[in-house]
Each structure stands twice: as structure tokens, then as C-alpha cells.
Design a protein around this motif. Structure first.
Motif, PDB file in Angstrom:
ATOM      1  N   LEU A 295       7.491  -1.358  48.768  1.00 22.96           N
ATOM      2  CA  LEU A 295       6.457  -0.626  49.499  1.00 22.96           C
ATOM      3  C   LEU A 295       5.222  -0.563  48.618  1.00 22.96           C
ATOM      4  O   LEU A 295       5.252   0.016  47.532  1.00 22.96           O
ATOM      5  N   ALA A 296       4.127  -1.184  49.053  1.00 22.13           N
ATOM      6  CA  ALA A 296       2.882  -1.148  48.288  1.00 22.13           C
ATOM      7  C   ALA A 296       2.290   0.252  48.382  1.00 22.13           C
ATOM      8  O   ALA A 296       1.946   0.723  49.467  1.00 22.13           O
ATOM      9  N   GLU A 297       2.167   0.916  47.222  1.00 22.54           N
ATOM     10  CA  GLU A 297       1.752   2.322  47.201  1.00 22.54           C
ATOM     11  C   GLU A 297       0.306   2.515  46.779  1.00 22.54           C
ATOM     12  O   GLU A 297      -0.277   3.571  47.040  1.00 22.54           O
ATOM     13  N   GLY A 298      -0.292   1.540  46.109  1.00 19.63           N
ATOM     14  CA  GLY A 298      -1.662   1.694  45.635  1.00 19.63           C
ATOM     15  C   GLY A 298      -1.927   0.733  44.500  1.00 19.63           C
ATOM     16  O   GLY A 298      -1.181  -0.238  44.286  1.00 19.63           O
ATOM     17  N   TYR A 299      -3.008   0.997  43.766  1.00 20.20           N
ATOM     18  CA  TYR A 299      -3.339   0.158  42.627  1.00 20.20           C
ATOM     19  C   TYR A 299      -2.470   0.511  41.427  1.00 20.20           C
ATOM     20  O   TYR A 299      -2.136   1.677  41.197  1.00 20.20           O
ATOM     21  N   ALA A 300      -2.112  -0.528  40.658  1.00 18.09           N
ATOM     22  CA  ALA A 300      -1.376  -0.305  39.419  1.00 18.09           C
ATOM     23  C   ALA A 300      -2.257   0.435  38.429  1.00 18.09           C
ATOM     24  O   ALA A 300      -3.496   0.383  38.497  1.00 18.09           O
ATOM     25  N   LYS A 301      -1.616   1.126  37.498  1.00 20.99           N
ATOM     26  CA  LYS A 301      -2.341   1.897  36.504  1.00 20.99           C
ATOM     27  C   LYS A 301      -3.248   0.981  35.681  1.00 20.99           C
ATOM     28  O   LYS A 301      -2.841  -0.100  35.253  1.00 20.99           O
ATOM     29  N   ASP A 302      -4.484   1.427  35.499  1.00 16.36           N
ATOM     30  CA  ASP A 302      -5.473   0.703  34.687  1.00 16.36           C
ATOM     31  C   ASP A 302      -5.755  -0.694  35.222  1.00 16.36           C
ATOM     32  O   ASP A 302      -6.012  -1.633  34.459  1.00 16.36           O
ATOM     33  N   SER A 303      -5.711  -0.844  36.543  1.00 22.94           N
ATOM     34  CA  SER A 303      -6.004  -2.157  37.129  1.00 22.94           C
ATOM     35  C   SER A 303      -6.662  -1.973  38.483  1.00 22.94           C
ATOM     36  O   SER A 303      -6.258  -1.122  39.270  1.00 22.94           O
ATOM     37  N   ASP A 304      -7.670  -2.782  38.759  1.00 21.91           N
ATOM     38  CA  ASP A 304      -8.283  -2.774  40.081  1.00 21.91           C
ATOM     39  C   ASP A 304      -7.977  -4.074  40.829  1.00 21.91           C
ATOM     40  O   ASP A 304      -8.589  -4.364  41.855  1.00 21.91           O
ATOM     41  N   ARG A 305      -6.998  -4.837  40.316  1.00 19.87           N
ATOM     42  CA  ARG A 305      -6.604  -6.087  40.961  1.00 19.87           C
ATOM     43  C   ARG A 305      -5.119  -6.113  41.324  1.00 19.87           C
ATOM     44  O   ARG A 305      -4.730  -6.740  42.296  1.00 19.87           O
ATOM     45  N   MET A 306      -4.302  -5.432  40.525  1.00 20.56           N
ATOM     46  CA  MET A 306      -2.859  -5.437  40.758  1.00 20.56           C
ATOM     47  C   MET A 306      -2.460  -4.222  41.588  1.00 20.56           C
ATOM     48  O   MET A 306      -2.883  -3.099  41.328  1.00 20.56           O
ATOM     49  N   LEU A 307      -1.605  -4.445  42.585  1.00 25.65           N
ATOM     50  CA  LEU A 307      -1.016  -3.359  43.356  1.00 25.65           C
ATOM     51  C   LEU A 307       0.312  -2.967  42.719  1.00 25.65           C
ATOM     52  O   LEU A 307       0.884  -3.708  41.928  1.00 25.65           O
ATOM     53  N   THR A 308       0.789  -1.799  43.081  1.00 27.50           N
ATOM     54  CA  THR A 308       2.071  -1.335  42.566  1.00 27.50           C
ATOM     55  C   THR A 308       2.880  -0.698  43.676  1.00 27.50           C
ATOM     56  O   THR A 308       2.327  -0.182  44.652  1.00 27.50           O
ATOM     57  N   GLY A 309       4.188  -0.743  43.516  1.00 25.37           N
ATOM     58  CA  GLY A 309       5.088  -0.104  44.460  1.00 25.37           C
ATOM     59  C   GLY A 309       6.472  -0.027  43.860  1.00 25.37           C
ATOM     60  O   GLY A 309       6.678  -0.342  42.687  1.00 25.37           O
ATOM     61  N   ARG A 310       7.425   0.401  44.652  1.00 23.80           N
ATOM     62  CA  ARG A 310       8.804   0.488  44.193  1.00 23.80           C
ATOM     63  C   ARG A 310       9.720  -0.238  45.160  1.00 23.80           C
ATOM     64  O   ARG A 310       9.499  -0.252  46.372  1.00 23.80           O
ATOM     65  N   SER A 311      10.751  -0.818  44.605  1.00 22.74           N
ATOM     66  CA  SER A 311      11.775  -1.440  45.433  1.00 22.74           C
ATOM     67  C   SER A 311      12.697  -0.375  45.998  1.00 22.74           C
ATOM     68  O   SER A 311      12.627   0.807  45.618  1.00 22.74           O
ATOM     69  N   ASP A 312      13.592  -0.773  46.896  1.00 24.06           N
ATOM     70  CA  ASP A 312      14.560   0.171  47.434  1.00 24.06           C
ATOM     71  C   ASP A 312      15.440   0.736  46.318  1.00 24.06           C
ATOM     72  O   ASP A 312      15.926   1.871  46.412  1.00 24.06           O
ATOM     73  N   ALA A 313      15.638  -0.041  45.238  1.00 25.14           N
ATOM     74  CA  ALA A 313      16.445   0.410  44.097  1.00 25.14           C
ATOM     75  C   ALA A 313      15.605   1.158  43.070  1.00 25.14           C
ATOM     76  O   ALA A 313      16.061   1.405  41.961  1.00 25.14           O
TER      77      ALA A 313
END
Length: 475
Positions: free
Chosen positions: A416-434
Motif C-alpha cells: 500500500l503506497a502511503e506517501g513519500y519515503a523519508k528524506d526523499s521527494d522521488r521515492m514512495l514508501t509503504g508496507r507489505s501485508d507482512a
């Protein structure tokens, strides 16, 4: 002069009448008053702060991230560890200069820390510029207490020890994708090191109807990741008119229509059942991640902690979950340096960590809490020894975590894409089901969507990958 409020009966409903009276105080003001909220502690405190923010919004407040701009500063506090308490005292002390420059500024302290009488007395005696103090049992009375503080010309303290969490509180949530949903309040376990039962009170379960209504509203509003919260979600159901256990509640929430996933925390091993494990295994909406605090790998220490399970019981749960839930992952809590912990006890904890191979650990140095049995135990461990053991434990877990993350390289995870990764305006971050943190390049339009991501690189604390679908927008 302080006003000590001792209600004659628990407040079961929040006070919308007082809410309107506070709002009326701002009539004729060109701009709304601003509130600054700071939350310490666990996810339950975060959820409580969202309700406090909801009540403030209903009372006409706007919000600011800058305390120097605020008309009201509220700290929602945590009592679980000494370091957290001292941080609160230090940060409250730093507000003195703001209050001196702006006497009309209202300073409010609430939460678990304030439910302790010795803490409230210290605030009353040593921090005279704090205007309002109330504990966990008084949250539903916040509008009434705030109105008194604003109009009565006196400091207001509510240290009542009764009062169930009210239904119907307004809420101002921090995000638009992930949501906390409290299903119960309080704790009946009385682990010998833990202050929570003394400041949160006895367990009280919300009705399934109220939980399902709130969950349905979250799903309709577009929330995609919902975490059911309780001090011990596995004991859900106490006090309900109709029998319902946690596994049954999970099945009902998971059956709601919509594209979402469910998490829960925190689980106590003594109440984790095979039915719960089978419920997780049988639903594609319940995440394959279990946070199962073990605290120690030594049976002797577990008995002194009053945990009511053995190392063998715990490992049997882990084995059952691994057999029944494909790709299940585990995280846990560990306390290092509990009174009388020997090197042999600590080695038992390290061996359990190596056997289970957790994806991540939340590890803490034992912190004596006034009023708990463990604080009075003989055999308190020196701070230097506790710190050395914690460093050793973290080194063991880091090696395990890196190895587990490296094993994910080449796999495709649902993220699930939750937002931008920390200290980055190009990488997205999220978490897997695990519950694995996954960073990946992608267009902001992906935020809020589930998508497959193929893992390409392991880091110490997360993995990196690339979206696996050809039609996923790239940067």
C-alpha cells in the motif's frame, strides 16, 4: 489556587453543550484560536489525540505545528517508561517562557502520566503556569474542563479514577490512508513491570456494533489500512451483553465490503488462540503479521513478570502460526535488564530471538515504574549492564533482520503506497501485508493504492523495489 474536580459519577458521554459554550467564546474574533498538540507514547495515545483534536475542532480551534503560534498547547503524555516522563517534564519546563510572554496561553497536560497522583501533584506544585491537568478517565469531559479553565480564573485538575471511554467523540485523523480504531480500553493483566492497568483502568470492550459502524465509515472515507487497537486485543469481549471474542470480531470487520486491509495490536500470548490464527489464515484482508510481545525468553523471568505463559507455550504459538498462515511475519517487544535477570536468563532471550527470527524487535531497557511490583523487587540491574545487554541484543536482531530482508530480493510484494519515503521527494514508501517497509520509485498518483512491488535491494530496516505492473505510472 487550584480547583480539584471529583465527579460524583462517571461521564459516559462527551459534553456537546460545553463544546458549544467554548465555541461561543470566540464569537467576534477575526480568526479562530490555534491549538498545538504533541503526543507521547503508544498508538493508543495517538488515537486518543485524534479524538482530543476532534473535540478541539468542534470547539472552534484551528491547528498549528508551531507552539509559539498557539493559543492552547496540549501534551498527551505516556507513563510507560521513565525516559518518556522526564522528556515531558523537560518540554513542559520549556513552555515557561512562552507563558511569561503570553499569559493568555492555555497549557493543558493529559493522558497516562497525569493519571498518576504523584505526577499531578508535581505539576501542581512545580509548574504553576500549567492551567489544566486531566487523566485518561476524564477525556470525555475535556470540553467541560476546558470551559472551566477558560472562564473560571483557576487551574483545573481532574484526577478522577472512574469513567469509561465515551462513544461518539468527534475525531480529527492525522492521515487519509491509515487509521487507528480502538476496540477496547484498559488492561486486566497486571504484568509486574507495567503501569498501564493503574492508569488506564480495567478492560472495557466497545460493542461490535459501534466498532463495525466506525470501521464502515473509515472504509467509505477511503481509508485502506485499519489497525484495531487495545492494550490486549486478544481478550476482547469482556463485559459485552452478547458473547463475542476477538476472532469473531475480526471476521465481522473483515467481511465489510471494500478494498482495505486489517491489522491489530497488541496481542498477549496467553490469550492468542488457534481460532485467531485460523481466522487470520482464512482472510485475505487480515494482514499476515502478528505483533506478539514475548518480553523475555527465560521462564524464570516470565514468572516474575507475571506473564502467564512459558517459553514453550510461546514457541508453540509461533509454530502454529507459521504452519497455518502463509508468509506470516512476527515482531515483538523485549525488556532487557528486568530485576534479577542473570546472564543465563539473557542468553535464553537471545536464543529465543535466534529461534523465532523476528522481522523486527522493539527492545527496551527495564524502567522501574512507581507503584508496580517490579519496582520494589530486589536485584535491580545496574544501568551500565542493562545498556550493554541491549546493544548485544540489537546486534543479534540486526543480523537476523538483514538476512530476512535479503531473502525477499526477487519476490513481489503487495504494497500500500502511503506517501513519500523519508528524506526523499522521488521515492514512495509503504508496507507489505507482512509489515515490511518497502520504498520504490513512483508517481504521487499511486499514493493510497495497493500495487505489486518487486524487491530489488535489502536495507538494514527496509527493502527497495520497483512496481511490477507495466501500467503503473513511473517518475
Amino acid at each position: 489556587m487550584s480547583e480539584i474536580i471529583t465527579p460524583t459519577a462517571p461521564a459516559l458521554l462527551w459534553a456537546p453543550d460545553r463544546t458549544e459554550m467554548v465555541r461561543a467564546l470566540w464569537e467576534g474574533r477575526p480568526t479562530p484560536p490555534l491549538a498545538y498538540l504533541r503526543t507521547y507514547g503508544c498508538q493508543q495515545n495517538v488515537a486518543d489525540s485524534e479524538h482530543l483534536a476532534g473535540m478541539l475542532a468542534a470547539m472552534g480551534y484551528g491547528f498549528t505545528d508551531r507552539p509559539e503560534e498557539a493559543d492552547l498547547i496540549l501534551f498527551n503524555t505516556c507513563a510507560v517508561r521513565e525516559h518518556a516522563e522526564e522528556r515531558v517534564f523537560g518540554n513542559v519546563g520549556a513552555l515557561k517562557h512562552l507563558k511569561r510572554r503570553r499569559p493568555e496561553l492555555l497549557i493543558v497536560l493529559c493522558g497516562c502520566m497525569m493519571q498518576q497522583s504523584q505526577v499531578a501533584e508535581r505539576i501542581r506544585r512545580s509548574y504553576p503556569y500549567v492551567d489544566l491537568v486531566f487523566g485518561t478517565h476524564a477525556m470525555g469531559r475535556f470540553p467541560e474542563l476546558l470551559y472551566r479553565a477558560l472562564t473560571g480564573g483557576e487551574r483545573v485538575f481532574d484526577l478522577s479514577e472512574e469513567g469509561e471511554a465515551p462513544e461518539g467523540l468527534p475525531v480529527r485523523r492525522e492521515g487519509k490512508i491509515k487509521a487507528w480504531l480502538s476496540i477496547m480500553h484498559g488492561c486486566d493483566n497486571f504484568c509486574s513491570y507495567c503501569i498501564v492497568p493503574y492508569v488506564r483502568g480495567r478492560e472495557h470492550s466497545r460493542t461490535p456494533e459501534a466498532i463495525l459502524e466506525e470501521a464502515g465509515g473509515l472504509i467509505a472515507a477511503g481509508y485502506r489500512d485499519i489497525t484495531l487497537l487495545g492494550q490486549n486485543v486478544n481478550s476482547y469481549g469482556k463485559g459485552l451483553a452478547e458473547p463475542m471474542n476477538f476472532a469473531g470480531l475480526l471476521r465481522q470487520v473483515a467481511a465489510l465490503p471494500g478494498d482495505f486491509r486489517l491489522r491489530f495490536m497488541t496481542s498477549h500470548p496467553k490469550d492468542c488462540t488457534e481460532e485467531l490464527i485460523e481466522t487470520i489464515a482464512g482472510s485475505d484482508k487480515i494482514c499476515s503479521h502478528i505483533h506478539l510481545p514475548v518480553q523475555s525468553g527465560s521462564d524464570r523471568i516470565l514468572r516474575k513478570m507475571n506473564r502467564h505463559y512459558t517459553r514453550e507455550d510461546y514457541l508453540r504459538l509461533i509454530d502454529t502460526a507459521r504452519r497455518k498462515i502463509p508468509g506470516v511475519s512476527f515482531t515483538s517487544d523485549i525488556i532487557v535488564g528486568f530485576p534479577t535477570e542473570t546472564r543465563e536468563d539473557f542468553e535464553a532471550t537471545l536464543s529465543l530471538i535466534r529461534e523465532v527470527e523476528y522481522d523486527a524487535l522493539f527492545s527496551f531497557i527495564y524502567s522501574p515504574r512507581t507503584g508496580t511490583p517490579a519496582a520494589r523487587m530486589e536485584g535491580q540491574i545496574l544501568e551500565a549492564e542493562k545498556s550493554a545487554r541491549l546493544r548485544e541484543l540489537l546486534d543479534v536482531q540486526q543480523a537476523i533482520g538483514i538476512r530476512r530482508y535479503e531473502a525477499l530480493v526477487g519476490q513481489t510484494l503487495r504494497v500500500l503506497a502511503e506517501g513519500y519515503a523519508k528524506d526523499s521527494d522521488r521515492m514512495l514508501t509503504g508496507r507489505s501485508d507482512a509489515n515490511t517497509i518497502v520504498n520504490f520509485p513512483g508517481d504521487p498518483s499511486l499514493i493510497g493504492r495497493f500495487l505489486p512491488v518487486t524487491v530489488t535491494r535489502a536495507r538494514n530496516w527496509a527493502v527497495e523495489g520497483v512496481p511490477a505492473e507495466e501500467n503503473v505510472p513511473k517518475l
